[in-house]
Write a protein that holds these residues in place. Structure first.
Motif, PDB file in Angstrom:
ATOM      1  N   ASP A 317      30.407  32.202  14.187  1.00 22.08           N
ATOM      2  CA  ASP A 317      30.859  30.648  13.790  1.00 22.08           C
ATOM      3  C   ASP A 317      30.198  30.644  12.261  1.00 22.08           C
ATOM      4  O   ASP A 317      30.691  30.363  11.396  1.00 22.08           O
ATOM      5  N   ILE A 320      32.245  32.831  10.046  1.00 18.78           N
ATOM      6  CA  ILE A 320      33.669  32.081   9.812  1.00 18.78           C
ATOM      7  C   ILE A 320      33.468  30.859   8.433  1.00 18.78           C
ATOM      8  O   ILE A 320      34.093  31.076   7.665  1.00 18.78           O
ATOM      9  N   ILE A 347      38.826  32.321  22.556  1.00 16.60           N
ATOM     10  CA  ILE A 347      39.462  31.334  21.602  1.00 16.60           C
ATOM     11  C   ILE A 347      38.884  31.393  20.322  1.00 16.60           C
ATOM     12  O   ILE A 347      39.357  31.227  19.281  1.00 16.60           O
ATOM     13  N   LYS A 348      37.581  31.840  20.303  1.00 12.59           N
ATOM     14  CA  LYS A 348      36.795  32.183  19.012  1.00 12.59           C
ATOM     15  C   LYS A 348      37.672  33.257  18.220  1.00 12.59           C
ATOM     16  O   LYS A 348      37.851  33.181  16.918  1.00 12.59           O
ATOM     17  N   THR A 351      40.512  31.831  16.667  1.00 10.21           N
ATOM     18  CA  THR A 351      40.229  31.052  15.668  1.00 10.21           C
ATOM     19  C   THR A 351      39.909  31.799  14.245  1.00 10.21           C
ATOM     20  O   THR A 351      40.119  31.294  13.408  1.00 10.21           O
ATOM     21  N   GLY A 354      43.175  32.669  12.948  1.00  6.83           N
ATOM     22  CA  GLY A 354      43.526  31.399  12.349  1.00  6.83           C
ATOM     23  C   GLY A 354      43.103  31.209  10.814  1.00  6.83           C
ATOM     24  O   GLY A 354      43.967  31.039   9.846  1.00  6.83           O
ATOM     25  N   ALA A 355      41.862  31.471  10.767  1.00  3.65           N
ATOM     26  CA  ALA A 355      41.166  31.297   9.623  1.00  3.65           C
ATOM     27  C   ALA A 355      41.588  32.366   8.567  1.00  3.65           C
ATOM     28  O   ALA A 355      41.479  32.124   7.296  1.00  3.65           O
ATOM     29  N   TYR A 374      49.867  34.246  13.487  1.00  9.29           N
ATOM     30  CA  TYR A 374      49.926  32.787  14.516  1.00  9.29           C
ATOM     31  C   TYR A 374      50.331  33.522  16.058  1.00  9.29           C
ATOM     32  O   TYR A 374      49.872  32.870  17.094  1.00  9.29           O
ATOM     33  N   VAL A 377      47.352  35.043  17.457  1.00  2.58           N
ATOM     34  CA  VAL A 377      46.519  33.571  17.989  1.00  2.58           C
ATOM     35  C   VAL A 377      46.830  33.148  19.133  1.00  2.58           C
ATOM     36  O   VAL A 377      46.069  33.062  20.250  1.00  2.58           O
ATOM     37  N   SER A 394      41.416  22.984  26.338  1.00  2.00           N
ATOM     38  CA  SER A 394      41.195  23.240  24.996  1.00  2.00           C
ATOM     39  C   SER A 394      42.150  24.125  24.286  1.00  2.00           C
ATOM     40  O   SER A 394      42.761  23.683  23.079  1.00  2.00           O
ATOM     41  N   GLN A 398      45.510  23.227  21.215  1.00  4.81           N
ATOM     42  CA  GLN A 398      45.804  23.992  20.075  1.00  4.81           C
ATOM     43  C   GLN A 398      47.103  24.737  20.151  1.00  4.81           C
ATOM     44  O   GLN A 398      47.478  24.834  18.984  1.00  4.81           O
ATOM     45  N   TYR A 402      49.957  25.793  16.669  1.00  2.00           N
ATOM     46  CA  TYR A 402      50.323  27.263  16.195  1.00  2.00           C
ATOM     47  C   TYR A 402      51.545  27.667  16.617  1.00  2.00           C
ATOM     48  O   TYR A 402      52.217  28.230  15.778  1.00  2.00           O
TER      49      TYR A 402
END
Length: 444
Positions: A317, A320, A347-348, A351, A354-355, A374, A377, A394, A398, A402
């Motif tokens: 995190d 990121i 999921i991380k 993320t 995606g970042a 994507y 992702v 969750s 999302q 995407y």
């Protein structure tokens, strides 16, 4: 009124069996018996509960005070004192006449005090006798002047002799009685000294009780700071003072002081938790580089895989947030090595990818090649939902976001020259900023 009756030279209460004591106590066994025979009669009647009959023989034992008894290698004079206390207490409580009852109870108290003088030099014996006396006072407080206060005073003394042992007794009952009594008397300094003495030995409910009383004694966070700051100045390594100040500054949301205290605690008592506290504090202040440093400390001090996985994800995190996506990916990969089916870790990873698109297109328009990322992702999000049902909600929230930005038909067939079902690798061939991804996905 106190009916003080000693065993030497003062009249004992009469009954059909017991009689007045002479000016000098009886140092020879009654009825011309041998010491062993007299003791045997005493013990058998004590054991059977015939306390009136046992009393005469017991008075001889207390008067003569034999340290040994030939024929009985297990004989203990301290044990005989304990038995005589029981005898006087039981006989006294059986009397309806309050004067007689008080006389017997008073003699039992005298025996306890004499026992303490004779056998109280060694800490364990002193502890045991004072504990017995405290319970005696509490059981007979209606008969003994100021009985309850005497009991609480004795319980308090136990914590001076052996705080570790005293804390564990009675599931914390004696701790509560002693400390509550000190606080009720407004002896604030004594209460704090008591807490400082016993807290290192307490845990669970006992520790929670002590901390509640600590708050009661010191009151507001400002009062706590006023009390503990001088103690810390006298002893900079005082962990109790540091922890108390930590709580006070946290209550006041004084982040600068709180950080100062947490840093000292982390230096003096380094642990997984102390490093994690500092990491979380830095994170809440958006100081991500510092958070990385302390999360790494916590990782180095972790004692199990669960802690290690959490630290890898926290480090991811932070990286990121710092834009260090390749490092963040490495941290998530380490978390997945510990638990390949952890939905949160998957999921991380989604993320991070995606970042990567956001970072790569920060100063330009989103292109068809960027949209390919994507698909990867979405692959990770779908895998997270498949292997870990706890993250399904969750993931579902999302996915649509995407899916709306994946390559459309024009992107696929005209710009990228791809067909549904084709395999494509997301790496530097799409754009140099995606080289760290190096993942394969399917055109859809």
């Amino acid at each position: 009124m106190k009916y003080l009756i000693t065993l030497l030279g003062i009249l004992f209460v009469s009954s059909p069996i017991t009689h007045a004591q002479a000016d000098t106590c009886q140092k020879e066994p009654p009825s011309g018996l041998s010491p062993l025979a007299a003791y045997s009669i005493f013990y058998e009647n004590y054991r059977s509960g015939d306390y009136e009959f046992a009393l005469d023989y017991g008075r001889w034992l207390i008067c003569a005070k034999p340290e040994k008894l030939e024929g009985n290698p297990r004989f203990s004079l301290l044990t005989q004192y304990d038995r005589m206390v029981t005898i006087y207490q039981e006989i006294g409580n059986s009397k309806e006449d309050p004067t007689l009852k008080a006389a017997y109870i008073d003699t039992a108290e005298t025996l306890l005090n004499e026992s303490l003088e004779l056998f109280g030099d060694e800490p364990k014996s002193r502890f045991d006798i004072i504990f017995t006396r405290g319970r005696f006072y509490q059981q007979n407080y209606n008969t003994i002047d100021n009985g309850l206060q005497k009991a609480y005073s004795d319980y308090e003394t136990l914590f001076e002799i052996d705080p570790k042992r005293a804390v564990s007794m009675g599931d914390g009952y004696y701790l509560r009685q002693a400390l509550n009594n000190i606080i009720d008397q407004d002896r604030t300094e004594d209460a704090q000294n008591f807490i400082d003495n016993v807290k290192p030995h307490a845990e669970g409910d006992a520790l929670e009780f002590i901390e509640e009383k600590q708050q009661e004694i010191l009151g507001s966070p400002e009062e706590q700071i006023a009390y503990y700051t001088p103690l810390l100045e006298e002893d900079p390594n005082n962990l109790d003072a540091l922890r108390a100040l930590e709580g006070a500054y946290e209550s006041l949301d004084d982040r600068d002081k709180l950080k100062e205290i947490k840093l000292k605690l982390n230096d003096l008592d380094p642990s997984y938790d102390s490093a994690l506290d500092l990491a979380e504090l830095a994170r809440s202040n958006a100081n991500y580089n510092e958070a990385v440093r302390f999360y790494q400390q916590a990782l180095d001090r972790a004692t199990d895989d669960s802690q290690r996985k959490e630290m890898y994800l926290s480090l991811a995190d932070m990286n990121i947030n710092l834009g260090k996506l390749s490092i963040a990916k490495e941290q998530v990969q380490k978390a997945l090595q510990i638990d390949p089916n952890d939905g949160t870790s998957l999921i991380k990873m989604a993320t991070i990818y995606g970042a990567a698109v956001s970072q790569c297109t920060e100063d330009r328009t989103l292109e068809a090649a960027d949209k390919v990322v994507y698909w990867v992702v979405i692959d990770y999000l779908n895998k997270a939902k498949q292997v870990d049902s706890s993250v399904a909600n969750s993931v579902n929230q999302q996915l649509s976001t995407y899916q709306d930005v994946t390559p459309n038909s024009e992107d696929k067939f005209f710009t990228l020259n791809l067909e549904n079902g084709d395999t494509i690798t997301v790496d530097g061939s799409l754009n140099n900023c995606y080289s760290f991804i190096n993942e394969t996905t399917t055109v859809r």
